[in-house]
Design a protein around this motif. Sequence first.
Motif, short mmCIF file in Angstrom:
data_model
loop_
_atom_site.label_atom_id
_atom_site.label_comp_id
_atom_site.label_asym_id
_atom_site.label_seq_id
_atom_site.Cartn_x
_atom_site.Cartn_y
_atom_site.Cartn_z
N UNK A 50 0.48 -0.86 -0.07
CA UNK A 50 0.27 0.28 0.01
C UNK A 50 0.43 1.16 -0.07
N UNK A 51 2.19 1.68 -0.13
CA UNK A 51 3.06 2.29 -0.18
C UNK A 51 3.78 2.74 -1.42
N UNK A 52 4.07 3.92 -1.92
CA UNK A 52 5.12 3.79 -2.95
C UNK A 52 6.71 2.84 -2.72
N UNK A 53 7.51 3.16 -3.49
CA UNK A 53 8.46 2.35 -3.38
C UNK A 53 9.60 3.78 -2.41
N UNK A 54 10.31 2.77 -1.42
CA UNK A 54 11.02 3.78 -0.06
C UNK A 54 12.61 3.83 -0.71
N UNK A 55 13.42 4.68 -0.88
CA UNK A 55 14.63 4.13 -1.26
C UNK A 55 15.74 4.04 -0.19
N UNK A 56 16.39 3.30 -0.63
CA UNK A 56 17.20 2.85 0.23
C UNK A 56 18.70 2.84 0.25
N UNK A 57 19.06 2.66 -0.71
CA UNK A 57 20.65 3.53 -1.15
C UNK A 57 21.45 3.05 -3.20
N UNK A 58 22.11 3.50 -2.54
CA UNK A 58 22.70 3.75 -4.58
C UNK A 58 23.72 3.28 -4.87
N UNK A 59 24.24 2.66 -5.66
CA UNK A 59 25.44 2.28 -6.11
C UNK A 59 26.48 3.10 -7.57
#
Lengths: 115, 114
Positions: B40-49
């Motif tokens: 029920x949520x939008x994607x949430x940013x964890x990290x980027x490489x």
Amino acid sequence: DQQVKQNSPSLSVQEGRISILNCDYTNSMFDYFLWYKKYPAEGPTFLISISSIKDKNEDGRFTVFLNKSAKHLSLHIVPSQPGDSAVYFCAASVYSGGGADGLTFGKGTHLIIQP
Amino acid sequence: ETGVTQSPTHLIKTRGQQVTLRCSSQSGHNTVSWYQQALGQGPQFIFQYYREEENGRGNFPPRFSGLQFPNYSSELNVNALELDDSALYLCASSLGGGRNTEAFFGQGTRLTVV
């Protein structure tokens, strides 16, 4: 605190008519906005984007409008087709800052196209 | 041109265990981002490489860690799993070292923690 808000969890539109999906944001640093479409059991698919230096971007049946003063954007789909039934996510990023903070997504709007 | 692929598609783990999720980025893309999407949520940013270095991180604890390999594929590792870690984990690849123009997403890994 949600920085990107899609206040309509669902929207039902008749086939052939215009679908308008809305999105509001609170972070004035956002300068790049994207719309994604998601079918069940699939990842989000990129639809269209707009930079804050523009107020409109068109791609075929899809048009995104940006109103920076109101911190509001909308996605117009004309004409709506049955295959457009999906969840639509609005996303924002700080492009000019390198974008390394990732995309901030809204909760999505479930668009249902009725025959 | 191959798209973004993730493995496995589904996974069930027990609370306290560790998990590794894998992602092969789209051909030619040098940047990989990971997102968590709860129900029920939008994607949430964890990290980027970018080029094998972490260059951006969201509001996730250190037990979420990652790697990017020379071929730009990536792993997401989560230690000490909690029930709230149950979610769809999405990997996205793009060009440009962080400018999230047109990030392309994989189909996701559905993780269930029991």
